[in-house]
Design a protein around this motif. Structure first.
Motif, PDB file in Angstrom:
ATOM      1  N   ILE A 127      52.880  38.565  46.379  1.00 26.37           N
ATOM      2  CA  ILE A 127      51.787  39.449  45.954  1.00 26.37           C
ATOM      3  C   ILE A 127      50.965  38.770  44.862  1.00 26.37           C
ATOM      4  N   ALA A 128      51.664  38.164  43.892  1.00 26.27           N
ATOM      5  CA  ALA A 128      50.971  37.508  42.783  1.00 26.27           C
ATOM      6  C   ALA A 128      50.119  36.345  43.280  1.00 26.27           C
ATOM      7  N   ARG A 129      50.657  35.535  44.191  1.00 28.37           N
ATOM      8  CA  ARG A 129      49.906  34.391  44.703  1.00 28.37           C
ATOM      9  C   ARG A 129      48.678  34.859  45.484  1.00 28.37           C
ATOM     10  N   SER A 130      48.828  35.953  46.217  1.00 26.18           N
ATOM     11  CA  SER A 130      47.685  36.508  46.918  1.00 26.18           C
ATOM     12  C   SER A 130      46.617  36.976  45.933  1.00 26.18           C
ATOM     13  N   PHE A 131      47.041  37.671  44.900  1.00 26.25           N
ATOM     14  CA  PHE A 131      46.102  38.151  43.880  1.00 26.25           C
ATOM     15  C   PHE A 131      45.404  36.977  43.195  1.00 26.25           C
ATOM     16  N   LEU A 132      46.176  35.940  42.843  1.00 26.27           N
ATOM     17  CA  LEU A 132      45.595  34.777  42.171  1.00 26.27           C
ATOM     18  C   LEU A 132      44.586  34.070  43.066  1.00 26.27           C
ATOM     19  N   LEU A 134      42.734  35.404  45.452  1.00 21.86           N
ATOM     20  CA  LEU A 134      41.518  36.212  45.499  1.00 21.86           C
ATOM     21  C   LEU A 134      40.755  36.148  44.181  1.00 21.86           C
ATOM     22  N   TYR A 135      41.484  36.106  43.073  1.00 21.06           N
ATOM     23  CA  TYR A 135      40.835  36.026  41.765  1.00 21.06           C
ATOM     24  C   TYR A 135      40.099  34.696  41.602  1.00 21.06           C
ATOM     25  N   ASP A 136      40.764  33.608  41.992  1.00 17.64           N
ATOM     26  CA  ASP A 136      40.153  32.281  41.843  1.00 17.64           C
ATOM     27  C   ASP A 136      38.874  32.151  42.668  1.00 17.64           C
ATOM     28  N   GLU A 137      38.831  32.796  43.830  1.00 18.72           N
ATOM     29  CA  GLU A 137      37.638  32.720  44.675  1.00 18.72           C
ATOM     30  C   GLU A 137      36.407  33.300  43.985  1.00 18.72           C
ATOM     31  N   GLN A 209      50.281  30.904  35.816  1.00 18.46           N
ATOM     32  CA  GLN A 209      48.917  31.181  36.263  1.00 18.46           C
ATOM     33  C   GLN A 209      48.514  32.623  35.954  1.00 18.46           C
ATOM     34  N   LEU A 210      49.459  33.547  36.088  1.00 17.15           N
ATOM     35  CA  LEU A 210      49.159  34.943  35.764  1.00 17.15           C
ATOM     36  C   LEU A 210      48.834  35.102  34.280  1.00 17.15           C
ATOM     37  N   SER A 236      32.105  40.936  46.603  1.00 13.47           N
ATOM     38  CA  SER A 236      33.050  39.867  46.910  1.00 13.47           C
ATOM     39  C   SER A 236      34.409  40.086  46.237  1.00 13.47           C
ATOM     40  N   TRP A 237      34.456  40.933  45.207  1.00 12.29           N
ATOM     41  CA  TRP A 237      35.698  41.232  44.504  1.00 12.29           C
ATOM     42  C   TRP A 237      36.503  42.349  45.180  1.00 12.29           C
ATOM     43  N   GLN A 238      36.028  42.906  46.280  1.00 12.38           N
ATOM     44  CA  GLN A 238      36.613  44.131  46.820  1.00 12.38           C
ATOM     45  C   GLN A 238      38.098  43.990  47.133  1.00 12.38           C
ATOM     46  N   GLN A 239      38.499  42.913  47.817  1.00 12.43           N
ATOM     47  CA  GLN A 239      39.907  42.770  48.192  1.00 12.43           C
ATOM     48  C   GLN A 239      40.788  42.582  46.961  1.00 12.43           C
TER      49      GLN A 239
END
Length: 425
Positions: A127-132, A134-137, A209-210, A236-239
């Motif tokens: 979950i954290a890697r997915s969030f990171l 999306l955040y980095d994008e 990274q978090l 673009s931040w929606q997800q």
């Protein structure tokens, strides 16, 4: 924290005694904790039945639910959906994609999310890697908004409180002005999600990274009780924003009572299967308007229409060349066949939708070695006059692997193409 693994719909004998030993409590206390957990899951998913049942011999079985559930401070229940293999190194990634699809309507199709995490087996890390990711994008286009601030300043810029021009305070004149700032409820939600994940993630690199993202989002207030929609300019931040909301609210199951902290992740397996099938068919038939739970008029009760609602209706023009229904309940230990109930329901759907073909989609229980990812294998067909009802097993194990979802879509397109072109007889 000990992990106790269950396969959905499969009884694990002696489970309550094993959990009691792991938790250093009595078996009676385990039964009480299971009752409380059942109540929480039922409330969350709207079930009327207990998804976790205990047999007279102390066996434990899960039905209609999957995920990571915290039973007490020492034991987590890891419930694997029946169509994913618990011994597979990829099932947690597959499950996570399904869970996010059901909760947000989006699939997080990032190969790097699952890369290198299979051996960790840690949902919080996935979950954290997915969030990171999306955040980095979107980090270079941070969420900013205007807000009115009041401050003291000797340089007059903005709306001045004229009474203060006679007697200014020690910090200057009272000035009110609009500022473009990162202080907003959207960033507060992202920041709260980061803080919720940090203590749960076991991977040091991900945790680091978090913490870095947490410093970038510093000085935010508490997350809002009601999450406001994102401004269109930040679409673009929606997800990332929707995933942050899931994390803040407990990832679908809030077990933060007493000593229990951190997220659980739970979903209704049959609704997850239905959502996945609908999304796959939508991608496989881009020239059709694929609608979920579309209401077709079957008849009338007086002047009131009676509707039939198949799970998936691919519509071209004003008609559907075929209909599909996602089925979840399997007949374990029996030869696969379409049940009478499913047959009668399918006939009603076909009559209402004025279609001739019906596909019933069941999750394959075979391994990916026996049935490749994305393949539809027909196991039964019933013909009634000019109507055809077909039952298919669909393989989804390996969904999260590189290009996995594309394989799932390609398999659906291959199976559906001849049906769209003409009836199968």
């Amino acid at each position: 924290m000990d992990r106790f693994v269950l396969q959905e719909l499969r009884d694990r004998p002696g489970a309550t005694q094993e959990i009691a030993t792991l938790s250093a409590i009595s078996e009676a206390e385990v039964l009480v904790q299971l009752r409380e957990l059942n109540d929480r899951v039922k409330s969350l998913l709207g079930y009327e039945y207990d998804p976790l049942t205990v047999s007279a011999s102390g066996g434990l079985k899960a039905d209609g639910v999957a995920g990571l559930l915290r039973l007490n401070s020492g034991v987590e229940l890891e419930v694997v959906p029946k169509f994913l293999a618990p011994k597979s190194t990829t099932w947690r990634s597959d499950f996570f994609l399904l869970a996010v699809l059901v909760r947000t309507g989006h699939l997080l199709l990032h190969d790097e999310i699952s890369a290198g995490t299979q051996d960790r087996g840690d949902l919080a890390t996935l979950i954290a890697r997915s969030f990171l990711s999306l955040y980095d994008e979107n980090a270079r286009r941070s969420i900013r908004g205007y807000r009115r601030v009041t401050l003291g300043d000797f340089a007059i810029e903005g709306d001045v409180d004229w009474e203060s021009t006679v007697l200014p305070g020690p910090d200057g004149f009272a000035v009110s002005r609009l500022e473009l700032t990162r202080q907003n409820p959207h960033n507060a939600t992202l920041a709260a999600a980061v803080q919720a994940l940090i203590p749960e993630v076991t991977d040091i690199d991900t945790q680091t990274q978090l913490r870095l993202v947490g410093r970038q989002l510093a000085s935010q207030g508490a997350p809002p009780s009601v999450f406001p929609p994102l401004p269109p300019r930040h679409a673009s931040w929606q997800q990332a924003y929707e995933l942050a909301q899931l994390i803040v609210t407990g990832l679908g199951l809030n077990l933060s009572e007493g000593r229990f902290t951190g997220p659980g992740f739970v979903l209704s397996t049959w609704s997850a299967w239905e959502a996945l099938c609908e999304e796959v068919v939508r991608r496989a038939l881009p020239d059709h308007s694929v609608r979920g739970q579309h209401k077709w008029v079957l008849g009338y009760r007086g002047e009131t229409p009676v509707h039939a609602t198949p799970d998936i209706s691919p519509i071209a023009g004003d008609s559907a060349p075929l209909l599909l229904d996602a089925k979840y309940k399997a007949r374990l230990g029996r030869s696969p066949s379409i049940s009478s109930t499913d047959l009668y329901e399918s006939l009603a759907f076909l009559r209402a939708g004025k279609a001739q073909q019906m596909c019933l989609l069941y999750p394959a229980l075979k391994t990916s070695q026996e049935l490749p990812l994305g393949e539809w294998r027909q196991f039964d067909q019933v013909e009634v006059d000019d109507l055809v009802i077909q039952g298919f097993e669909v393989q989804v194990q390996g969904l999260a692997q590189s290009g996995g979802f594309q394989e799932l879509v390609a398999g659906a397109r291959k199976a559906l193409a001849p049906m769209i072109l003409g009836p199968v007889r």
